[in-house]
Design a protein around this motif. Structure first.
Motif, PDB file in Angstrom:
ATOM      1  N   THR A 119       0.299  -1.500  -0.055  1.00 25.03           N
ATOM      2  CA  THR A 119      -0.115   0.395   0.185  1.00 25.03           C
ATOM      3  C   THR A 119       0.619   1.635  -0.006  1.00 25.03           C
ATOM      4  O   THR A 119       0.194   2.337   0.005  1.00 25.03           O
ATOM      5  CB  THR A 119      -0.958   0.068   1.622  1.00 25.03           C
ATOM      6  OG1 THR A 119       0.282  -0.391   2.257  1.00 25.03           O
ATOM      7  CG2 THR A 119      -1.808  -0.940   0.900  1.00 25.03           C
ATOM      8  N   GLY A 243      -4.663  -2.542  -1.037  1.00 26.38           N
ATOM      9  CA  GLY A 243      -5.025  -2.556  -0.067  1.00 26.38           C
ATOM     10  C   GLY A 243      -6.153  -3.456   0.504  1.00 26.38           C
ATOM     11  O   GLY A 243      -6.961  -3.423   1.237  1.00 26.38           O
ATOM     12  N   CYS A 333       7.109   9.483   7.514  1.00 30.07           N
ATOM     13  CA  CYS A 333       5.991   8.784   7.565  1.00 30.07           C
ATOM     14  C   CYS A 333       5.569  10.791   7.012  1.00 30.07           C
ATOM     15  O   CYS A 333       4.229  11.248   6.009  1.00 30.07           O
ATOM     16  CB  CYS A 333       4.719   7.326   7.777  1.00 30.07           C
ATOM     17  SG  CYS A 333       5.568   6.424   8.271  1.00 30.07           S
ATOM     18  N   LEU A 341       0.669   5.907   3.664  1.00 28.55           N
ATOM     19  CA  LEU A 341      -0.129   5.168   3.085  1.00 28.55           C
ATOM     20  C   LEU A 341       0.373   3.721   2.937  1.00 28.55           C
ATOM     21  O   LEU A 341      -0.144   2.871   3.096  1.00 28.55           O
ATOM     22  CB  LEU A 341       0.151   5.713   1.717  1.00 28.55           C
ATOM     23  CG  LEU A 341      -0.669   7.283   1.649  1.00 28.55           C
ATOM     24  CD1 LEU A 341      -1.006   7.607  -0.397  1.00 28.55           C
ATOM     25  CD2 LEU A 341      -2.166   6.892   1.893  1.00 28.55           C
ATOM     26  N   ASN A 344      -0.516   0.703   7.850  1.00 27.53           N
ATOM     27  CA  ASN A 344      -1.844  -0.757   7.785  1.00 27.53           C
ATOM     28  C   ASN A 344      -2.476  -0.242  10.016  1.00 27.53           C
ATOM     29  O   ASN A 344      -3.664   0.240  10.143  1.00 27.53           O
ATOM     30  CB  ASN A 344      -1.830  -2.116   7.584  1.00 27.53           C
ATOM     31  CG  ASN A 344      -1.629  -1.627   6.044  1.00 27.53           C
ATOM     32  OD1 ASN A 344      -2.203  -2.127   5.242  1.00 27.53           O
ATOM     33  ND2 ASN A 344      -0.939  -0.438   5.229  1.00 27.53           N
ATOM     34  N   TYR A 352      -5.688   1.957   7.244  1.00 25.54           N
ATOM     35  CA  TYR A 352      -5.831   1.673   6.287  1.00 25.54           C
ATOM     36  C   TYR A 352      -7.406   1.391   6.294  1.00 25.54           C
ATOM     37  O   TYR A 352      -7.701   0.188   6.276  1.00 25.54           O
ATOM     38  CB  TYR A 352      -5.247   1.182   6.129  1.00 25.54           C
ATOM     39  CG  TYR A 352      -4.660   1.097   4.092  1.00 25.54           C
ATOM     40  CD1 TYR A 352      -3.533   1.822   4.280  1.00 25.54           C
ATOM     41  CD2 TYR A 352      -4.770   0.503   3.656  1.00 25.54           C
ATOM     42  CE1 TYR A 352      -3.322   2.367   2.275  1.00 25.54           C
ATOM     43  CE2 TYR A 352      -5.427   0.445   2.172  1.00 25.54           C
ATOM     44  CZ  TYR A 352      -4.152   0.769   1.992  1.00 25.54           C
ATOM     45  OH  TYR A 352      -4.133   1.648   0.079  1.00 25.54           O
ATOM     46  N   ASN A 353      -7.790   2.301   5.842  1.00 28.73           N
ATOM     47  CA  ASN A 353      -9.705   1.885   4.988  1.00 28.73           C
ATOM     48  C   ASN A 353      -9.877   0.417   4.596  1.00 28.73           C
ATOM     49  O   ASN A 353     -10.791   0.182   4.952  1.00 28.73           O
ATOM     50  CB  ASN A 353      -9.670   3.356   4.416  1.00 28.73           C
ATOM     51  CG  ASN A 353     -11.636   2.609   3.950  1.00 28.73           C
ATOM     52  OD1 ASN A 353     -11.792   2.793   4.862  1.00 28.73           O
ATOM     53  ND2 ASN A 353     -11.846   3.260   2.983  1.00 28.73           N
ATOM     54  N   VAL A 366      -4.726   8.041  10.872  1.00 27.04           N
ATOM     55  CA  VAL A 366      -3.511   8.117  11.258  1.00 27.04           C
ATOM     56  C   VAL A 366      -2.546   8.455  11.518  1.00 27.04           C
ATOM     57  O   VAL A 366      -1.632   8.958  12.252  1.00 27.04           O
ATOM     58  CB  VAL A 366      -2.613   7.255   9.736  1.00 27.04           C
ATOM     59  CG1 VAL A 366      -3.212   8.884   8.938  1.00 27.04           C
ATOM     60  CG2 VAL A 366      -1.065   7.009   9.642  1.00 27.04           C
TER      61      VAL A 366
END
Length: 376
Positions: A119, A243, A333, A341, A344, A352-353, A366
């Motif tokens: 991802t 993802g 990040c 991104l 997770n 993470y969606n 996040v």
């Protein structure tokens, strides 16, 4: 930072996450690198080459996980590794959470920081750490498909490229991304008649321009898929939603309309598979048959060509690993949205969606974890 490189223990997985050259680069930046004994042997890298590059060799996987602040792997942890992963430990690897609820809950329980190769995403929506393995898997899908079309493997007994006076095989490729493009190139190069399907007209126009004359393009929808599977000899599934679970494009009832001995290769199996009848297999036992249709659903296809795969993967992952090691995961990040991104799961929270949706879990922002600490 203290970095650990464990030996991959998933069945028939021969890749390694860091090469000796990568160790040397990490050492140059002042990091300590511990490599589990034998971790690189499957890819052709002996322990002594890691020692020469500056790594220390540890005898067990327990010792490697135990000492490391950051673990760099290739494949997702399996059950025997869950208990080795520590709270606040950064694990940088392929996870594919949307295909495994067990793994998702295990990593939530561990309270580790899980940063997934698949991802990490650039601003143009490309997936730089998935691309090299998608290239390998796309090309391998045709090798595997050609092999299992042989009658000795319960296939139709058809040669992919045909011969003079005999028509070549029909290859159907679902998805016009990296996997599909590489698969189509390989199949076309072997002389097959290839049809590549995608939902994006822009992508199909591009493929129409670059592909040889024995490759046709077709808009992907259920009606067209149902029509095309009836004449296909080899079907490649290469559809990806980053993802998230792959869409099921070929349903069980479609199998009865296919020719006996048709081969289906599901390259999307890491994300749950794009055929309804797909289930993960291994290199040791790669195929099964349903309704006279041969299914090849190996979940780590590039693991069979580890030398090529390891070099291709580490060429892409090392620059990101260096950022994480040099800056720490939070700062790295914050400063690099591509890496952000990749996050997770953080300290028990899903951030993470696609993972949250896959297992109906609460999604945490996040940025709650990336906010700059207040200076007093």
């Amino acid at each position: 930072m203290i970095i650990g490189v464990p030996k991959e223990i998933k069945t028939n997985e021969n890749r390694v996450a860091v090469t000796p050259a990568g160790v040397a680069e990490l050492k140059k930046h002042g990091h300590q690198v511990y490599v589990q004994a034998g971790a690189g042997e499957g890819s052709g890298f002996a322990d002594k080459t890691y020692i020469q590059a500056g790594a220390e060799i540890l005898p067990t996987i327990e010792a490697t996980y135990g000492i490391a602040e950051m673990i760099i792997k290739v494949k997702e942890p399996i059950a025997s590794e869950y208990g080795l992963i520590k709270e606040n430990q950064l694990v940088f690897t392929y996870f594919h959470f949307a295909s495994s609820e067990e793994l998702t809950h295990a990593m939530i329980k561990s309270k580790a920081i899980c940063l997934a190769y698949e991802t990490v995403e650039k601003s143009d929506r490309s997936l730089p750490l998935l691309v090299p393995m998608s290239e390998v898997a796309g090309r391998m899908s045709i090798q595997a498909g050609a092999k299992y079309l042989e009658k000795t493997h319960k296939g139709r007994g058809i040669l992919l490229g045909g011969v003079a006076g005999v028509k070549p095989a029909n290859v159907l490729v679902l998805g016009g991304g990296i996997v599909g493009t590489q698969a189509a190139k390989m199949a076309a190069g072997l002389g097959a008649n290839v049809t590549i399907m995608d939902i994006s007209l822009a992508r199909l126009r591009y493929l129409e321009d670059i592909m040889p004359t024995n490759v046709d393009t077709l808009v992907s929808n259920e009606y067209n898929i149902r029509e095309m599977v009836q004449s296909a000899d080899l079907i490649i599934g290469g559809v990806l939603i980053p993802g998230a679970k792959a869409p099921r494009l070929i349903t069980r009832d479609m199998l009865s309309t296919m020719k006996p001995g048709t081969v289906m290769v599901d390259v999307a199996i890491d994300q749950g598979g794009c055929f309804e009848t797909s289930k993960p297999t291994t290199h040791a036992d790669p195929v099964y048959i349903i309704d006279d249709v041969v299914h090849y659903c190996v979940a780590n296809m590039p693991g069979a060509v580890p030398y090529t795969s390891t070099l291709a993967l580490t060429n892409s992952t090392l620059p990101y690993a260096l950022q994480l090691a040099n800056k720490g995961w939070k700062k790295a990040c914050r400063e690099n949205h591509e890496l952000q991104l990749g996050l997770n799961v953080i300290n028990g929270d899903v951030v993470y969606n696609g993972v949250a949706e896959a297992w109906n879990l609460p999604l945490v922002d996040v940025n709650n974890y990336l906010e700059l600490e207040t200076v007093h």
